[in-house]
Motif scaffolding. Structure first.
Motif, mmCIF file in Angstrom:
data_model
loop_
_atom_site.group_PDB
_atom_site.id
_atom_site.type_symbol
_atom_site.label_atom_id
_atom_site.label_comp_id
_atom_site.label_asym_id
_atom_site.label_seq_id
_atom_site.Cartn_x
_atom_site.Cartn_y
_atom_site.Cartn_z
ATOM 1 N N ASP A 110 0.814 -1.225 0.000
ATOM 2 C CA ASP A 110 0.000 0.000 0.000
ATOM 3 C C ASP A 110 0.846 1.272 0.000
ATOM 4 O O ASP A 110 0.330 2.363 0.310
ATOM 5 C CB ASP A 110 -0.976 0.036 1.202
ATOM 6 N N ARG A 111 2.125 1.146 -0.348
ATOM 7 C CA ARG A 111 2.968 2.353 -0.395
ATOM 8 C C ARG A 111 3.029 2.869 -1.826
ATOM 9 O O ARG A 111 3.458 2.142 -2.726
ATOM 10 C CB ARG A 111 4.363 2.035 0.108
ATOM 11 N N PRO A 112 2.645 4.127 -2.060
ATOM 12 C CA PRO A 112 2.750 4.683 -3.412
ATOM 13 C C PRO A 112 4.190 5.132 -3.698
ATOM 14 O O PRO A 112 4.921 5.534 -2.796
ATOM 15 C CB PRO A 112 1.795 5.873 -3.379
ATOM 16 N N PHE A 113 4.554 5.029 -4.963
ATOM 17 C CA PHE A 113 5.851 5.512 -5.427
ATOM 18 C C PHE A 113 5.626 6.721 -6.325
ATOM 19 O O PHE A 113 4.754 6.693 -7.212
ATOM 20 C CB PHE A 113 6.570 4.444 -6.271
ATOM 21 N N SER A 114 6.374 7.773 -6.096
ATOM 22 C CA SER A 114 6.335 8.891 -7.041
ATOM 23 C C SER A 114 7.195 8.539 -8.248
ATOM 24 O O SER A 114 8.193 7.825 -8.135
ATOM 25 C CB SER A 114 6.844 10.178 -6.375
ATOM 26 N N ILE A 115 6.806 9.042 -9.407
ATOM 27 C CA ILE A 115 7.526 8.760 -10.657
ATOM 28 C C ILE A 115 8.520 9.893 -10.873
ATOM 29 O O ILE A 115 8.130 11.041 -11.146
ATOM 30 C CB ILE A 115 6.544 8.639 -11.842
ATOM 31 N N SER A 116 9.806 9.584 -10.725
ATOM 32 C CA SER A 116 10.826 10.647 -10.731
ATOM 33 C C SER A 116 11.417 10.904 -12.112
ATOM 34 O O SER A 116 12.048 11.951 -12.319
ATOM 35 C CB SER A 116 11.950 10.298 -9.750
ATOM 36 N N GLN A 117 11.233 9.986 -13.063
ATOM 37 C CA GLN A 117 11.744 10.225 -14.414
ATOM 38 C C GLN A 117 11.051 9.278 -15.395
ATOM 39 O O GLN A 117 10.427 8.302 -15.005
ATOM 40 C CB GLN A 117 13.262 10.050 -14.492
ATOM 41 N N ARG A 118 11.174 9.629 -16.668
ATOM 42 C CA ARG A 118 10.601 8.831 -17.757
ATOM 43 C C ARG A 118 11.748 8.441 -18.686
ATOM 44 O O ARG A 118 12.496 9.300 -19.151
ATOM 45 C CB ARG A 118 9.550 9.658 -18.507
ATOM 46 N N ILE A 119 11.886 7.124 -18.949
ATOM 47 C CA ILE A 119 13.039 6.631 -19.714
ATOM 48 C C ILE A 119 12.545 5.857 -20.935
ATOM 49 O O ILE A 119 11.933 4.798 -20.804
ATOM 50 C CB ILE A 119 13.938 5.711 -18.866
ATOM 51 N N ALA A 120 12.811 6.394 -22.083
ATOM 52 C CA ALA A 120 12.485 5.706 -23.337
ATOM 53 C C ALA A 120 13.744 5.035 -23.879
ATOM 54 O O ALA A 120 14.876 5.386 -23.503
ATOM 55 C CB ALA A 120 11.924 6.691 -24.357
ATOM 56 N N ALA A 121 13.555 4.056 -24.767
ATOM 57 C CA ALA A 121 14.698 3.390 -25.388
ATOM 58 C C ALA A 121 15.561 4.409 -26.116
ATOM 59 O O ALA A 121 15.046 5.291 -26.804
ATOM 60 C CB ALA A 121 14.206 2.317 -26.365
ATOM 61 N N ILE A 165 16.228 8.252 -7.926
ATOM 62 C CA ILE A 165 16.089 8.860 -6.603
ATOM 63 C C ILE A 165 15.514 7.816 -5.650
ATOM 64 O O ILE A 165 14.515 7.157 -5.956
ATOM 65 C CB ILE A 165 15.166 10.099 -6.672
ATOM 66 N N LYS A 166 16.147 7.672 -4.499
ATOM 67 C CA LYS A 166 15.748 6.626 -3.557
ATOM 68 C C LYS A 166 14.284 6.790 -3.176
ATOM 69 O O LYS A 166 13.807 7.894 -2.914
ATOM 70 C CB LYS A 166 16.637 6.675 -2.304
ATOM 71 N N GLY A 167 13.576 5.668 -3.155
ATOM 72 C CA GLY A 167 12.180 5.659 -2.766
ATOM 73 C C GLY A 167 11.222 6.003 -3.886
ATOM 74 O O GLY A 167 10.011 5.994 -3.684
ATOM 75 N N THR A 168 11.739 6.287 -5.085
ATOM 76 C CA THR A 168 10.878 6.600 -6.229
ATOM 77 C C THR A 168 10.987 5.469 -7.252
ATOM 78 O O THR A 168 11.738 4.502 -7.075
ATOM 79 C CB THR A 168 11.288 7.919 -6.903
ATOM 80 N N CYS A 169 10.229 5.621 -8.313
ATOM 81 C CA CYS A 169 10.357 4.691 -9.446
ATOM 82 C C CYS A 169 10.481 5.499 -10.726
ATOM 83 O O CYS A 169 10.259 6.723 -10.727
ATOM 84 C CB CYS A 169 9.160 3.744 -9.507
ATOM 85 N N ALA A 170 10.836 4.820 -11.807
ATOM 86 C CA ALA A 170 10.957 5.474 -13.108
ATOM 87 C C ALA A 170 10.014 4.807 -14.092
ATOM 88 O O ALA A 170 9.930 3.575 -14.144
ATOM 89 C CB ALA A 170 12.396 5.378 -13.610
ATOM 90 N N ARG A 171 9.264 5.635 -14.804
ATOM 91 C CA ARG A 171 8.470 5.091 -15.914
ATOM 92 C C ARG A 171 9.473 4.660 -16.992
ATOM 93 O O ARG A 171 10.327 5.440 -17.391
ATOM 94 C CB ARG A 171 7.538 6.181 -16.447
ATOM 95 N N ILE A 172 9.385 3.411 -17.439
ATOM 96 C CA ILE A 172 10.392 2.885 -18.360
ATOM 97 C C ILE A 172 9.705 2.105 -19.478
ATOM 98 O O ILE A 172 8.612 1.556 -19.300
ATOM 99 C CB ILE A 172 11.409 2.001 -17.606
ATOM 100 N N PHE A 173 10.358 2.082 -20.639
ATOM 101 C CA PHE A 173 9.787 1.417 -21.801
ATOM 102 C C PHE A 173 10.726 0.322 -22.304
ATOM 103 O O PHE A 173 11.921 0.323 -22.005
ATOM 104 C CB PHE A 173 9.498 2.449 -22.897
ATOM 105 N N THR A 174 10.171 -0.606 -23.032
ATOM 106 C CA THR A 174 10.921 -1.771 -23.497
ATOM 107 C C THR A 174 12.200 -1.347 -24.219
ATOM 108 O O THR A 174 12.170 -0.513 -25.117
ATOM 109 C CB THR A 174 10.057 -2.620 -24.446
ATOM 110 N N GLY A 175 13.316 -1.946 -23.795
ATOM 111 C CA GLY A 175 14.614 -1.659 -24.416
ATOM 112 C C GLY A 175 15.372 -0.519 -23.795
ATOM 113 O O GLY A 175 16.552 -0.308 -24.113
#
Length: 397
Positions: free
Chosen positions: A68-79, A87-97
């Motif tokens: 039940d812990r939400p993660f803030s999206i700290s960056q967006r990474i495309a191939a 950044i610790k405690g965050t996640c990154a939106r990431i795409f295949t490759g």
């Protein structure tokens, strides 16, 4: 040399006596399909060069997950983009490759995420390393990826292109001369006279040699005289790496090939314990390998598949392996045995059993066109319904 040489012994004689007959050249990779590699190719880089995502989703450190812990999206990474450290405690939106950012060790696929604005929740505990393709998963720098003697396939073209390779060293194409013999043979397109037949072996051999990736330099025909046979062989010896012939290798009064070979060079073997295809001769003429195949079309085809194909591959520098076979049960009986290995033209029925074509004559080619491969019946062996025998699909030659 009157004793018939066993099938396997004849194959071994070909392997023992053959050697590479061609030089090397460097050519563009895109033109190398079907060519033979002249040196091992070693990967200069890792593929993939970095850890990357196997899915569209979210990259995170698995240890940061809490229920039940939400993660803030700290960056967006495309191939193709270079990520920033996570950044610790965050996640990154990431795409295949796309490359995995430093600090992330897991990718959660987007189907398992609940997005809410700029935050996302993952209801199931992530599995460490999930959905990440590690650096070098496909190939590692320094790894041999194509070996000396391999034939380049379209898959190799893609693989080597992924390593940034644009040119490769291959063997030059083998130059093959073909000689057909017989007073009765005339080219297709001419008018048949009494006693004549059209020359089928010359075109068939040319097609087989070309299909194997070699170059047919000359295709000659000689009438049934020692003088014409010798003259044709001299012409081929002047321009070819290897010579194949059909006809004139048996023991009849009009069979002159073996006698001419003994005059011009060294005969290594003559007569093989196989059916069809017994009268086969292997020789060397001024250091040029020669293989004389029988004149009956089915005998020519069988001996090309088993002996000429092997000889040409070795002379071209190609890594050779025995044709692939698998066991099939016979769908027929044959209680007659012969003292030769026999290659029956058969097809596999819907019941999975092998059925012999009704026409097994050494002079008949239609059987091969209407069959799927050879059933290998070893010497002194009966064919019994339901018993297993080695089946060699034509596609494996």
């Amino acid at each position: 040399m009157s004793t018939l040489l066993a099938f396997e012994e004849a194959l071994e004689e070909i392997r023992r006596s053959a050697s590479v007959r061609v030089g090397q050249e460097t050519i563009p990779l895109v033109k190398a399909v079907g060519r033979i590699i002249a040196a091992d190719i070693v990967a200069p880089i890792f593929v993939p060069p970095h850890d990357n995502s196997a899915m569209d989703g979210y990259a995170l450190a698995s240890a940061d997950w809490r229920i039940d812990r939400p993660f803030s999206i700290s960056q967006r990474i495309a191939a193709g983009q270079t990520p920033q450290p996570l950044i610790k405690g965050t996640c990154a939106r990431i795409f295949t490759g796309a490359n995995i950012p430093l600090g992330a060790d897991t990718v959660v696929m987007q189907e398992n995420a609940q997005l809410n604005g700029n935050t996302v929740m993952f209801t199931e505990r992530p599995i460490l390393g999930d959905n990440i393709r590690p650096k070098g998963q496909d190939m590692k720098a320094g790894q041999t990826v194509v070996h000396l003697g391999e034939k380049i396939s379209p898959m190799h073209i893609g693989l080597l292109s992924s390593l940034g390779i644009t040119n490769i060293t291959v063997y030059k194409q083998l130059s093959v001369g073909i000689l057909t013999t017989g007073d009765e043979l005339i080219p297709a397109g001419e008018s048949l006279q009494t006693g004549q037949i059209f020359n089928s072996n010359g075109p068939m051999l040319s097609a087989l040699v070309t299909q194997a990736g070699h170059q047919v330099t000359a295709c000659l025909h000689a009438p049934d005289t020692p003088e014409d046979t010798e003259s044709a062989l001299h012409t081929l010896m002047a321009s070819c790496d290897v010579i194949l012939s059909t006809g004139g290798v048996s023991v009849g009064e009009e069979d002159h090939v073996k006698g001419v070979l003994e005059k011009l060079g060294t005969v290594h073997l003559w007569k093989i314990a196989i059916k069809p295809g017994k009268p086969l001769v292997h020789a060397t003429l001024n250091d040029i390998p020669f293989l004389g195949l029988p004149g009956n079309p089915s005998s020519t085809l069988v001996t090309y598949h088993w002996f000429a194909r092997l000889l040409l591959s070795l002379c071209a520098g190609q890594m050779t392996e025995s044709p692939q076979s698998y066991l099939v049960d016979a769908g027929f009986n044959r209680h007659k045995t012969i003292q030769r290995d026999e290659f029956l033209r058969v097809s596999i029925g819907q019941d999975g059993l092998a059925y012999a074509h009704p026409q097994q004559s050494s002079g008949a080619l239609l059987a091969a066109c209407e069959s799927q491969g050879y059933l290998h019946v070893k010497a002194n062996t009966q064919v019994e319904y339901g018993h297993s025998y080695s089946f060699y699909p034509f596609s494996g030659f």
